[in-house]
Structure formats: C-alpha cells, structure tokens
Design an enzyme around this catalytic site. Sequence first.
Site, short mmCIF file in Angstrom:
data_model
loop_
_atom_site.label_atom_id
_atom_site.label_comp_id
_atom_site.label_asym_id
_atom_site.label_seq_id
_atom_site.Cartn_x
_atom_site.Cartn_y
_atom_site.Cartn_z
N GLU A 49 0.81 -1.22 0.00
CA GLU A 49 0.00 0.00 0.00
C GLU A 49 0.85 1.28 0.00
O GLU A 49 0.53 2.24 0.70
CB GLU A 49 -0.96 0.00 1.21
CG GLU A 49 -1.96 -1.13 1.15
CD GLU A 49 -2.81 -1.28 2.42
OE1 GLU A 49 -3.99 -1.60 2.26
OE2 GLU A 49 -2.30 -1.07 3.53
C1 TNX Z 1 -4.43 -4.02 4.71
S1 TNX Z 1 -2.75 -6.35 4.38
C2 TNX Z 1 -3.16 -3.76 5.18
C3 TNX Z 1 -2.98 -3.32 6.56
C4 TNX Z 1 -4.29 -3.20 7.29
C5 TNX Z 1 -5.17 -4.35 6.94
C6 TNX Z 1 -6.46 -4.37 7.69
C7 TNX Z 1 -1.71 -5.30 4.20
C8 TNX Z 1 -0.43 -5.74 3.70
N1 TNX Z 1 -2.01 -4.03 4.49
O1 TNX Z 1 -2.30 -2.10 6.59
O2 TNX Z 1 -4.04 -3.20 8.66
O3 TNX Z 1 -5.46 -4.28 5.57
O4 TNX Z 1 -7.15 -5.55 7.48
#
Ligand code: TNX
EC number: 3.2.1.52
Length: 652
Positions: A331
């Site tokens: 992300e």
């Molecule tokens: C996505 S999964 C994210 C996290 C969040 C999560 C909540 C991932 C690699 N990144 O930053 O905490 O969703 O479910």
Amino acid sequence: MVRLARVVMAVVLAGVGLLVPASAPAVAATMADVVPVPVVTQPTSATYTLPSGASVFTQAGSADVGTYLAAILRRSTGYALPIATAGSGEPTSGISLLLTGADPSVGAQGYQLDVTAAAVVLRAQTATGLFNGVQTLRQLLPAEIESPTVRPGPWTVPGGRIVDYPRFAYRGAMLDVARHFHPVATVKQYIDRIALYKINYLHLHLSDDQGWRIVVDSWPRLATYGGSTQVGGGPGGYYTKAQFQEIVAYAASRHITVVPEIDMPGHTNAALASYADLNCNGVAPALYTGTAVGFSSLCTTKEITYTFVNDVLTELAALTPGPYLHIGGDEADATSAAQYAAFMNRVQPMVTGKSKTVMGWHQIGASAVQHSAGRVVQFWGTGTSDSSVTTAVSRGAKVVMSPSNKAYLDMKYTNSTPIGLSWAGLIEVQTAYEWNPGTHVSGVPATAVLGVEAPMWSETIVTEDHIEFMAFPRLPAIAELGWSPWSTHNWTAFRARLAVQGPRWTIMGIDFYRSPQIAWPTTGSTVRYEAENAAITLGVAEANHAGYSGTGFVNYDSAVGSNVQWTVSTPAAGTATLRIRYANGSTTNRPMDITVNGALVADELSFTGTGAWATWQTRTLTVTLPAGTSTVRATATTAIGGPNVDYLEVQR
Ligand code: TNX
C-alpha cells in the site's frame, strides 16, 4: 425497565469469588482428535495411564523440551514428574523424549509417537520435532491436562503410533503491534497459544502510521515520540531492545522464529512525524491515530532516507537471530511505481548485506523491483492471480500465502462480530479452512509455496481477549492447512476435531468465538464470555487496570443505557448460573438491569463498591436459558453508569 418491571426469574445473589468447577473424572481423548491432523495415525486398543510416580526421560538435546512438557503436566496432575536421563534400551515406563530411532520420514520438524500400556515414547531428529510431538501429546491427554490447577485425572493417553511431519516449512502468525500496542506479556501469551497448533513463525508488524514499537538507538525519537500513541489516541508504547530480545528468546523456547517487520516506504507516518528530515518537504506531520492506509511515504529521493533505513535494519538485524527481515512494501500509494522500485532496489541489498533474507508483502514482486536471493513474498490479495507474485516466483522467490479473504484473523466472522474489519470479506471457520495454499494462486505451484501465515491486524484489536476471540478457532484452521497433507483435507472431519478443542480452550481461559458451524461439546461446562468481545453500547474496552482476567474489561460510560450484550450458546434448554465479574471503585452502587433475550431477569441488580477499580467480585444469578443462542445484556440504570465488567460466565 428501570423501576417497575417484575423480576421474572429467580435471582440468587451469591457471594464473592470465582467458581471452582466440580472435579468430574477426565474424559479420555482419542487419536482421531488431533489438530492439525497427523500424517499417519495407527490407533491400538491399548491405553497408557500416567502414574503419579512417572518420570520424563530425556537425552542430551531433549532436556529443554522435557522440562517444558513436565511443567505443563505438573500444573494439572500435581505429580512430581522428575526429569531423568533415558537409558539405552527401549523405554518401559514414563514419557521418553528421544533424538534417536524416529522414522526417517519425520524430517527436521516431525516426530514419531508410540503409546503402549507401559510407556509413551516420542522420537524425532531435532528438539523442534520433539516439541511438535509434545503438542500432539497434550491433545491426546484429557482436556483437563491444560488446567492451571490440580485436577483428579485419570491421565490417559490412547495407544497407538503417530508419524507426523509438516506439509510446509513455514507456518506463521502475524501480530500487528503498531495499530494498537500489545505489551510483552500479551505477545508471550500469544506465542504459547500459537505453539499449540505447531505454528513456527511469529511475524511482528513493528511499525505503521500509528506507531513505531521498537527502540532504535541511532534514531531515538522513533520509539519515544513515534511510539507515543495508537489508533484512537491511547498511550501506545514500544519495546526496549531488552524486551524485544525477551520476546525473541521466549518464542525460541517454543521453537518459534520471530520475523520483525518495518513497513516501508508507506505506512510510515510515525517515523515521518518523529523526524522532519525524512519528509520530502522537511516538515514533520502530526502523529496519526486514525485507520486510513496509503497516505504516507518516506522520501525516496532523499539520501538521508537510506541512511535511516540502513541504521534501522542494522539494529534490527542485530536483535534478530532468525533469517528474515520483513520490509513491508504494501500500500505504498503515496509513492510512484518508479520511486517504489528505486527504493526497494536500494533497500533489499541492505538486508542481504546483513546476512538476512528479504521478506515483504507481495507488491515487492513487481517486475521493476529486482530479485533478491532467497526472498519471500507474502501474498495478501483477495483474488487468485497476481502478476507481482508470479513474476517474483519466476525469478526464484518463495511465497507465503496469507489471502486476506481466507487467512486474515482481523476480519469479522459474521456481520454481527463486535470487533474486526470486513473489507476482505466475512471469514467464518469454514471459509478460513476451505482453500489450498498449494493451488490458491494461479501460476504458483506448491513447490514455490514456503507456507502460510495468519495475520492479525489490530485497528480494532485492543486486548489479549480480542486477540484470542479472533484467532480461535480460525488460527487452528490455517495451521492445519500449513501442516497437514492435502489428502487429509476434509471439512466434516476437521469440524469434528475442532469441536474437541473447545473444552481445552475453555480450560485454558481462551475466549474463543463459538462458531455455529461447529458442534461444540458444552454439557456440564462453565463457559466464560469476555465483556470486551461482546457487543458494547456506550462503553469502551480497556486493558490498563490490574487484576482482571485475561487482559481486558469494559468500562461503561457514565450514562443510563450504557450496556454490554453477550451472545451465549446452550445446546439444550435449562437452568444456568450466570456470573458477572465486576469492579466498582466508587462507594456508590451502580445498579444494572439484566435481560435474557430481551426479558428482564434482574431489575436494578446492585453492583456495589468493591473497594477499588482493580478489585473484582462476581455477581451471581440463576436463569433459564432456551436451547440455541441467547443474548444476555447488562444495562446501567443510573447516570453514573455501570461498573467495570470483566466477563460473564455461564455454568450449566
Ligand atoms: C491491509 S494487508 C493492510 C494493513 C491493514 C489491513 C487491515 C496489508 C499488507 N495491508 O495495513 O491493517 O489491511 O485488514
């Protein structure tokens, strides 16, 4: 309902104190009950009964596992269970832990267990194999073996042979200690819980926008400032280096390897807030206590960023005996694809330069990011194909499977799960179980799969009881996918084996989700339902008072109507004893209405002062419950609100 309602059921006000369940004889387990299901199980009609004078026999190299096993068995049996040196012949009594003579198929992590009327013999090629065998042996003893206090037994083990070893080398659990900080004691407790199901990696998500949780001596404000808050604005926290090493050592004593993660270049607001220089505009943002993702980035075009990352990784590598440093990489929406690749292409060699192996979320597999020797990409998508993953695999990377719509322990079970998120879907037990890590992502053969991992993100996970409620029973489902051969995969068989774990969790004090998909055996039981895992209206889960059970309780708002509503399940209709454990540090009574399925069963039940907010007492009442699920609600009836409530116990 405050004044006029009649008391519709008998209310028995009983005194203070915790219940000690009646000591009925222990129920024997069977070899068909084990989770994860073993590779080969050959039961016989023999039964071993642990005598009070039994010894635990070990060899050089197996004494630590023997000490660990004896400590578990002594608590509930009350037996002395001395550790003795194994003789050279075939054991004729007691429990032996031997590093010789195991079937060669067991490999480095497996074990062979032989149970006769005379003796229990565990054999493996490594202490880790014996440790895994000990987890199986625990499940072959009656559930009461997990009791923290002495119980009567008899302590039987079903006869036969088990030969067992894992499908995948890596079976992980991840805990996000960044969104909400979780103290050392909680992490140790989780380590003990995951070890039960032969999980062998603990991934700690140590940094995110909301907090930095590990001391870095060369950049001290990361912890002291960047760690000073959390989601919702609480006090946050961080691990000193000594505390982190304590976690690593504790995990190692449970044959679990810690994988530390510093998430970058996104998910870095806590670092950016701590050091203005890390920002492209030179201005430190405020600390962040919300739950948005994708807005922050280290300045990938500034040289100081790479000094920073190298310093952090150098200190982290020095604290980490395990092979992996996880560099996040998910992300990174505030970074262009080109800058992301440039960043990763500088950071990955820093990891390998410290003799560690790169692990990262699957975005690091993007084609512009170079391969790094031995690296592991962690798949967290909701779909079944991903070009970053297949690109990484084609260059030699291995994959850890954490599909977010299957393996994420922070997803709600159903729409009415009081905590958790749902962006990746609702994950009931069957959903968590019904997928094959070896075929899940197209183009990723089982040979490219290093294993599985169940992540627990902590935006909504505040207390240890929250962790348990979300992990159980899904973590054992993921653990079985990681351990057991695919040929054994069968939902009907799994749900029967999982049901048998329920009484063990109850005895261990694990507040698990009583999924209606599982036929939990509950007769004659006392089941505890934590308040912070119930539906809370006008109140907040807290974890910072001494004296509660588990690690949390609910602090009611100062308002009429503030309430906690538990969903309890009872297989048959009948009388039940309810116990509400509470603390009321004021000298004023805090009466509450208690309802069962909406009907008032106790009108303004008094919850008088207990002397302090950390001094707990139980309030007891007798009610009639129908078969199936019922709701039990405790609602404050005055403007000063309810007491602090720790849990509801239902005894049948
Ligand atoms: C996505 S999964 C994210 C996290 C969040 C999560 C909540 C991932 C690699 N990144 O930053 O905490 O969703 O479910």
